[in-house]
Structure formats: C-alpha cells, structure tokens
Design an enzyme around this catalytic site. Structure first.
Site, PDB file in Angstrom:
ATOM      1  N   LYS A   1     -14.418   8.827  -4.315  1.00 35.30           N
ATOM      2  CA  LYS A   1     -15.687   9.155  -3.645  1.00 35.30           C
ATOM      3  C   LYS A   1     -16.192  10.540  -4.070  1.00 35.30           C
ATOM      4  O   LYS A   1     -17.386  10.725  -4.302  1.00 35.30           O
ATOM      5  CB  LYS A   1     -15.509   9.111  -2.127  1.00 35.30           C
TER       6      LYS A   1
ATOM      7  N   LYS B   1      -8.667  14.311   4.181  1.00 32.24           N
ATOM      8  CA  LYS B   1      -7.846  13.104   4.185  1.00 32.24           C
ATOM      9  C   LYS B   1      -6.879  13.246   5.350  1.00 32.24           C
ATOM     10  O   LYS B   1      -6.803  14.316   5.975  1.00 32.24           O
ATOM     11  CB  LYS B   1      -7.078  12.956   2.872  1.00 32.24           C
ATOM     12  N   ARG B   2      -6.138  12.187   5.688  1.00 33.57           N
ATOM     13  CA  ARG B   2      -5.126  12.322   6.731  1.00 33.57           C
ATOM     14  C   ARG B   2      -4.208  13.507   6.394  1.00 33.57           C
ATOM     15  O   ARG B   2      -3.959  13.791   5.220  1.00 33.57           O
ATOM     16  CB  ARG B   2      -4.293  11.037   6.842  1.00 33.57           C
TER      17      ARG B   2
ATOM     18  N   LYS C   1       0.758  14.838   1.106  1.00 34.86           N
ATOM     19  CA  LYS C   1      -0.574  15.154   0.568  1.00 34.86           C
ATOM     20  C   LYS C   1      -0.732  16.659   0.316  1.00 34.86           C
ATOM     21  O   LYS C   1      -1.662  17.097  -0.330  1.00 34.86           O
ATOM     22  CB  LYS C   1      -1.654  14.639   1.517  1.00 34.86           C
TER      23      LYS C   1
ATOM     24  N   HIS D   1       0.784  -1.230   0.000  1.00 33.24           N
ATOM     25  CA  HIS D   1       0.000   0.000   0.000  1.00 33.24           C
ATOM     26  C   HIS D   1       0.811   1.273   0.000  1.00 33.24           C
ATOM     27  O   HIS D   1       0.242   2.362   0.055  1.00 33.24           O
ATOM     28  CB  HIS D   1      -0.919   0.045   1.227  1.00 33.24           C
TER      29      HIS D   1
ATOM     30  N   THR E   1      -8.549   6.858  -2.347  1.00 37.10           N
ATOM     31  CA  THR E   1      -9.915   6.433  -2.618  1.00 37.10           C
ATOM     32  C   THR E   1     -10.852   7.613  -2.416  1.00 37.10           C
ATOM     33  O   THR E   1     -11.957   7.627  -2.961  1.00 37.10           O
ATOM     34  CB  THR E   1     -10.345   5.273  -1.688  1.00 37.10           C
TER      35      THR E   1
HETATM   36  C1  LIG Z   1     -11.960   7.583   1.930  1.00 40.68           C
HETATM   37  C2  LIG Z   1     -11.497   7.928   3.274  1.00 40.68           C
HETATM   38  C3  LIG Z   1     -10.139   8.169   3.496  1.00 40.68           C
HETATM   39  C4  LIG Z   1      -9.102   8.116   2.399  1.00 40.68           C
HETATM   40  O1  LIG Z   1      -9.010   9.363   1.768  1.00 40.68           O
HETATM   41  P1  LIG Z   1      -7.835   9.692   0.724  1.00 40.68           P
HETATM   42  O2  LIG Z   1      -8.284  10.992   0.157  1.00 40.68           O
HETATM   43  O3  LIG Z   1      -7.827   8.608  -0.284  1.00 40.68           O
HETATM   44  O4  LIG Z   1      -6.576   9.794   1.503  1.00 40.68           O
HETATM   45  C5  LIG Z   1      -9.746   8.500   4.771  1.00 40.68           C
HETATM   46  N1  LIG Z   1     -10.623   8.580   5.783  1.00 40.68           N
HETATM   47  C6  LIG Z   1     -11.940   8.360   5.600  1.00 40.68           C
HETATM   48  C7  LIG Z   1     -12.868   8.479   6.757  1.00 40.68           C
HETATM   49  C8  LIG Z   1     -12.425   8.015   4.343  1.00 40.68           C
HETATM   50  O5  LIG Z   1     -13.733   7.787   4.180  1.00 40.68           O
END
Ligand SMILES: *Cc1c(COP(=O)(O)O)cnc(C)c1O
Length: 827
Positions: free
Chosen positions: A675, A563-564, A569, A373, A671
């Site tokens: 979304k 995101k984190r 990032k 990953h 991901t």
């Molecule tokens: C989808 C999701 C992530 C991942 O987000 P990225 O933008 O791909 O880093 C992290 N936390 C939550 C709660 C999510 O639903």
C-alpha cells in the site's frame, strides 16, 4: 448461484422499477426520498448521521441493482464458484468505495453541494466494521473487492461480531482498550435474512448403532443448540459485478425458550438465550494465547457449521447430488481458523447425508484449499483434545479416524517414525492437542503460502514432511491489495495525476502503471508528482493535529511504521534509530539531519506485555523529543491512536518512507508494504515476505535494503548469537540502548523499560542489535537521497510504475488458475 430456476426472468432488474439513476438529479431526488420516507426526517433537524444514512441508502439501492443482476447471472450460468471462509474481515468504510465503483463520486458531490452538504464530511461519519485484527482480515476484504470486480462467482462467509477489534486510546502513553460499538448507530449496508438460519450443536456425546442392514449410524446427542442467522452485505466490484459477504450472528433457538418457559423458568430461558448470543459477541485479538479459549473454538465451529450447511443448501437447491459438491464449489480456508470445516464436512456427509467414508473423504479433500499465513510457532493453532471432546465429541472421533487412516497411508511411504509422529494430526507430547494446520493440509487439495519466500519456507520448514509426501499440493500465491480502495479512493490526487498521464485503464489492469516509468525522467512531471505528495502530507498533518494535537511541518520527511505492534515487526528497532539521531544532534553536535516526522500506529494484543511496553516506549520517546526545543525542529515522534482502515487511508498517501523492518523470515507477506509503495513511498526494509518481490519489481537501486537474510538469520542463531557482545563493541549503539534506562527518558522511573533493555541484551530473539548498524547505515543513505528531491521523485515514480504485480486482481487470478479452476462470469 442462488436460484434453482435456470431461466431466471429479468423481472426485478428491469429499469424503471425504482429510481436508481446515476445522474446528479437522480441522486438528489433519492437522497431527499430517503431522508423523508426512510428516516422520517426534515433537513432542519437532520443530524450529520441522518444525512450520511440517507446518502448510504441512496447508494445502497444502486448497489443492489448491480447485486441482483449479478445473482441472476451467477444462477443462470450455473458456474463453478468459490466459498471463502474467513474468521476475519476488515472492509473499511463502504460508502466511498461504492461511489467509486458506481462511478458517481462527482455526481454525488455535486448533488450534495446543492443541499449545502460536503461529501467528505459525510464520508467521515461512517463507522467501519472492525471485524479483523489487521493484515489477514484486510486481505480477505481486498480479495472480496477483486472477486467482485473480476466477476468470479463467489460468496464470503464470516462472523458478525457485535464488537469488533477493540478501540485503542492512549492514556499517559499507554494503550487503553475499550469496546468497539460499531453497530450503535445501525448498519445501513447489511440485510438480515431471518430465513437463512441453521442450527449448531455443542457438547454432549455420540451414540453408535447398527440398523437392520448392519449399517453403522452415528448420532450426536448435543447438550446445547444455538442458531446462526445470515446477515448479508453486498460487495460491489468496479464497473461490474457484486458478491455476497454473509456473516453469521448467533441466537438462541426457539425450542429451548419454549421448553423452559413451560416449566415456568422464564429467566433461565432468557439467560440461556443471552449465553448463546455470546458466541458472536466479540472478536478475539490475535497474538494472545488462544489455545484453550473455549469461546474462540465455539466461534470457529459456529461459523463453519452455518457456512457449510448453507453451501450444501445452495448445492442441493440446484438439484445436484452431494457427490458432486467439489465440482461446483471450492472452499478456501483463510488460515486455520476455519479448519474444523474438514471434520464438519465429513460429519455432514457421513452422519446427516449418509455418504460412505471413502466417497465423503474424496469429496472433502477435493473441496477445500488452505492458505497458511504464518510461520510463527506460537501462532500455529492447536486445540486441546479435551476441549474438543467436551465441545465437539463427534469431530474428535472423526479427526482420530482421519488421522489413523492418514498414518496408515504414510506408513506405506518411506517415512521414519520420527517423521510420522511429526506429521500426526495429534501432538501428544504433553497435553494432547490437535494440530489444526495438519488437519487443514491433509483435508485440502492445495496448500499455499502468501509470498514466494513464505511459501518456500513452508515447504522447507513448517510443513516439510507434507511437501515431501505431496509436492504437487503446495503452491504460492503472493498477496495483493485492491488498488481501487488504496489508490483511487484514498489518494484521489495521485490517482488523478496518473489518469491524466496514462488514462484510467489501470483501475482494472494495474500493470498499466508501467506507462508511468517513462515519465520518471520528466522534470515537470516529477514536480507535479511531488506537489501531489505534499498535498497528501498536508492532509496527513491535519489528521495528526486533530488526533494528537501535535503539529508537524508537512515539508518534513514523513517516515512511517504502521501495523500491529509485535516484537518480530521491530518497532523498537525504529526507536533505537530515532534515539541515535537524537544523540547525534545532542551529543555529537551534528546539524545536517533532515527534518523528519516519525509516525507510528498499531494495536497491541491486550495480553501482550512486550508489545504494550513498546507502545509506551514510542510515546515516551515522543514526549521527550517533541518537547526538547533543541531537537524538535528536526525530529518529531508521533503515535496515532486506533489504527484502522479509515485511518490507514489517510496515512499511506501521506508517507514518504515506508518502514518494513521485520526480522527476515517472520513476516509471511505483509500488505502494508504494498500500500505504501503504491502511494509513492520508498521502502526501507529487510528481505522478508513480499518485500523481496517488491524489490525485484522496482529494482534494487530503488529500494533501501538492510539486515540479514533468512538464511543468515538461521546461521547466526545456530552459531550462537551474543547480543551483549554487539552492544559492548559498538559505542554508539551502547549509548542508545543505555538511554532506555536513563532518568531523562523515563522521568525518573528508570525500571520502566528494563524489560526491553534486558531482552535486547540477553536474548534479542529478533536480532535488533545484529541488524542495527546495517539499518542506521542504510538510513544515512535514505537521508542523502532525500536531500535530492528530483532523485527521490524519480525513485518514487519508478516504484509506483512497477506495482502492477501487487494488485489483488492478480492474486485472485492466480487463485483461479493455480488452485480453484474457476472462471469469471461476464458482467
Ligand atoms: C494493510 C493493513 C494492515 C497490514 O499491515 P502490514 O504492514 O502488512 O502488517 C493492518 N491493518 C490495517 C488497518 C491495514 O490496512
């Protein structure tokens, strides 16, 4: 998979055993029964949580009906199955998702309305299990949803952390962490299975002896033992099957209590019990330096050990031989967190089940498959040899033996000495450590990355020697998301509009969204589309108000990065852009910037200094801009605390613009990007992770691209990167960066962001200054198109229409075909 009785009687799943009907009346009856007979409550004194629990129990019965049916079916067909090993899961709230999958959302809403209860209010009551850090755990949960929906015989194993990922609050602009007490009000969805429990040993030493036939026996004499008990949560798919999420909780073994009790050392025994239970006490936040954290390794081994014993139990229960384990089970390692499984399966086969080395190794490397990953060097797990020696002495011996045989094998190929030491499972430059990614690679039949770009880089960089040795072992499975949770459940308005137009087939076949594309030019449909978006933005605005007190006009462009928080990032690149707009308004007198709300959310690892400072920077900029009447009609900056799946389900549907701005080559897939796009947000992003494939699918004219490519990043760094030069040659960038040290922004504490400032001007390892101008220019383009709402709507529709590929159903089908060779069992 659960029964050895091949002719299972359909006794328990005959209708009429309990009230598990799906009509409004059935739901009303069950709801009251649960309130009275499960909770002993009457409506006048019942709390919202009592009502939530009654409803959850009502739904759980209906889930269980499907669940036992699935178990019967898997047992009957005796099919090859998947065991998914993941140290993290981030399922999000179960209730809403289960209602959708049972197709009783409206019936339930109406049933509750007759008791004057609002379904949406009760849904809010659910506390989600935060058993993961972010993307990786969420991916595992998306995969559970698809495995269940597709009817793939499977079981998911993990850890039942008593405290999940920390709760984030913002105090004075800083992140403050507190414990996540998700089990405080109970957990309706799980069933404890006290009889499914296994012993797990730690420490001690090994004893080697030979029997009368001169056969070697190795015994591990541990110095402590604990017990893992199974807690099962049924994961229901859409209109179909259900699978098990089996999480292990650590407990003390009875024998220990007993021995100490006899010696009169009652409190010592209790203390031991408490120490044993510590193992599953808390989830470790990632990005921290975990190497050397003994408890973390204990957690990994603990859940792997219980899970493998359980898999072997299930296999033997069916009357099979262990030599055929790999024919009936494939075990997927979600990152290296469970990779000690390679050594543990060898131990179980050799020492416990008396198999010979050759046979055991063949079974092992035909059983496991490994998903990588990350390419970040600091995130590749390595465990100190000394720690392993103390904690898992037998496993260390096995790893040495696996390594020595592996090195013998590769010596026969044309590998250089340098390559061989690079490939070794043991890194002995400095303190000797075990490279867990190498253990996983050597012990697996397939290794995959999580996007086309990432899988390519894996073969070219991190695991290149292994790819040369075993090219056929390497493959790609691009990540996916469950469109049922992230569109149907969380965005009912858009889901409704889509179904109105193209029917409901997309729920089980996301490629059907393609049917929307022809309506992208339909003006009426575009207007409907934007009306739905506006409603979702109003909902998000209400959330923002509730969580932060800040009001935004829902008509604003809602520009989101959630995101984190991590330097790669580049949340701070977004901040530089915001400050550039501020300067344009204040200093250049520019008036035509479209009103924009910049939304951030995400947790920083508690020990990650820069990430926490970036949060403070975002909140400081917010404080400053939101309170300046000259700009705050145009710009708003918001940091939403405690990002979670629950919050995410409000955020993605309300976004206009998705920020996917990591430095190319660093984000394995992402991901969140999927979304957002699935919910109609347009993406501004780099060619990183799955952004590449999203852009391919939606078309380059429907994606806002900027920044260097992975190859250009490498070239740039090789040629010598001088951020200071970029800074000094770009007047507008310079004033933005200098502003980080200003009296105004820092309220006089001008050293506050010195670390960020110095980092950008001296190292800038993630090339923010390099990509800055390209980003700002592309944002101008975003603004231009935003002004043309018809054009924007068209692009948004085209984006959604081309999201088919990013369903986790597609990912799971890929795993089944390319890796697992597992087939669906008909629902
Ligand atoms: C989808 C999701 C992530 C991942 O987000 P990225 O933008 O791909 O880093 C992290 N936390 C939550 C709660 C999510 O639903």
């Amino acid at each position: 998979m659960n029964s050895h009785n091949k002719k299972t009687e359909h006794y328990f799943t005959k209708p009429g055993v309990a009230n598990i009907g799906l009509t409004k009346e059935d739901i009303k009856t069950s709801f009251l029964e649960k309130l009275f007979y499960s909770l002993g409550r009457i409506p006048v004194v019942a709390t919202k949580n009592d009502f939530y629990t009654s409803l959850a129990l009502t739904v759980r019965d209906r889930v269980f009906r499907k669940y036992v049916k699935s178990l019967e079916q898997y047992a009957e067909e005796d099919a090859r199955g998947v065991a998914y090993l993941s140290a993290e899961y981030l399922p999000g709230p179960h209730l809403g998702n289960n209602l959708l999958n049972l197709e009783i959302v409206e019936e339930t809403r109406e049933a509750l309305a007759e008791f004057n209860l609002d379904l949406d209010e009760l849904l809010k009551e659910e506390v989600e299990p935060g058993l993961g850090n972010g993307g990786l755990g969420r991916l595992a949960s998306c995969y559970m949803d698809s495995l269940a929906t597709l009817g793939i015989p499977s079981i998911a194993y993990g850890i039942r952390y008593e405290f999940g990922i920390f709760k984030q609050e913002i105090q004075d602009g800083w992140q403050v962490e507190s414990t996540d007490k998700w089990l405080q009000k109970g957990n309706t969805w799980e069933i404890v299975r006290p009889e499914i429990s296994f012993e797990v040993k730690f420490g001690g030493h090994t004893e080697h002896s030979r029997d009368g036939n001169y056969k070697l026996h190795i015994e591990w004499i541990p110095d402590s033992e604990i017990k893992g008990t199974a807690y099962d949560t049924p994961i229901l798919g859409y209109q179909s099957n259900s699978i098990t999420l089996r999480l292990w909780k650590a407990e003390a073994t009875e024998s220990f209590d007993f021995a100490a009790y006899n010696l009169g050392e009652y409190y010592r025994a209790v203390e031991k019990k408490m120490r044993s239970e510590n193992i599953t006490k808390v989830l470790y936040p990632n990005d921290e330096n975990l190497s050397g954290k003994e408890l973390r390794l204990k957690q990994q081994y603990f859940f792997v050990c219980c899970s493998l014993q359980d898999i072997i139990r299930l296999h033997l229960l069916q009357g099979r031989k262990l030599e055929t384990l790999h024919e009936k089970f494939t075990i997927q390692l979600n990152d290296t967190h469970p990779s000690i499984a390679v050594a543990e399966l060898m131990r179980l086969l050799l020492d416990v089940h008396q198999m010979g080395w050759e046979e055991a190794w063949k079974v092992t490397k035909s059983t496991f498959a490994y998903t990588n990953h990350t390419l970040l060097p600091e995130a590749l797990e390595k465990w100190p040899v000394n720690l392993l020696r103390n904690l898992l002495p037998r496993h260390l011996e096995l790893i040495y033996e696996i390594n020595s045989r592996f090195i013998t094998e590769i010596r026969e190929h044309d590998f250089t000495g340098e390559q061989i030491s690079r490939m070794s499972l043991i890194d002995d430059r400095g303190e000797p450590t075990i490279r867990m990614a190498h253990l996983a690679t050597v012990g697996s039949y397939k290794v995959n990355g999580v996007s086309a770009l990432h899988s390519g880089l894996l073969k070219e960089e991190v695991l290149k020697d292994f790819a040369q040795l075993w090219p056929e072992k390497f493959t790609n499975v691009t990540n996916g998301i469950t469109h049922r949770r992230f569109l149907a459940v969380s965005n009912p308005r858009l889901a409704g509009l889509i179904s109105e137009k193209i029917g409901k087939e997309w729920l089980t076949n996301l490629d059907k969204l393609k049917g929307l594309e022809s309506f992208a030019n339909d003006e009426y449909f575009r207007r409907k589309w934007m009306e739905v978006k506006l409603e979702n933005k109003k909902n998000l605005a209400a959330q923002i108000k509730e969580l932060t007190g800040i009001e935004i006009n829902p008509e604003m462009l809602i520009d989101v990065q959630v995101k984190r928080i991590h330097e790669y990032k580049r949340q701070h690149l977004k901040v530089l852009h915001i400050l550039s707009l501020y300067m344009q308004i204040k200093k250049d007198g520019q008036k035509d910037i479209p009103p924009t709300a910049f939304i951030f959310a995400g947790k920083a690892a508690p020990g990650y200094f820069m990430a926490k400072r970036i949060i403070k920077l975002i909140t400081a900029v917010g404080d400053f801009i939101n309170n300046d009447p000259e700009v705050n009609e145009t710009l708003k900056v918001i940091f939403l605390p405690n990002f979670s799946v629950k919050l995410a389900q409000h955020v993605y549907p309300g976004a206009d613009l998705s920020e996917q701005i990591s430095m190319a080559g660093k984000e394995a897939s992402g991901t969140g990007n999927m979304k957002f796009a699935l919910n109609g947000a347009l993406t501004v992003g780099t060619l990183d992770g799955a952004n590449v494939e999203i852009r391919e699918e939606v078309g380059e004219e429907n994606f806002f691209l900027f920044g260097l490519t992975t190859e250009e990043v490498a070239e740039r760094k090789k040629a010598g990167y001088h951020p200071y030069k970029i800074y000094s040659e770009n007047e507008k960038l310079k004033r933005v960066v200098d502003f980080l040290l200003s009296e105004e922004l820092t309220k006089g504490n001008t050293e506050l962001f010195r670390s960020i400032y110095d980092n950008l001007l001296n190292q800038d390892p993630y090339l923010l200054l390099q990509d800055y101008q390209s980003y700002v220019d592309q944002m101008e383009n975003v603004y231009e198109i935003w002004q043309d709402s018809q054009k924007w709507a068209q692009m948004s529709i085209i984006n959604v229409a081309n999201m088919g590929k990013f369903s986790s159903d597609r990912s799971i089908k890929d795993y089944c075909e390319k890796i697992w060779k597992v087939k669906a069992v008909k629902a």
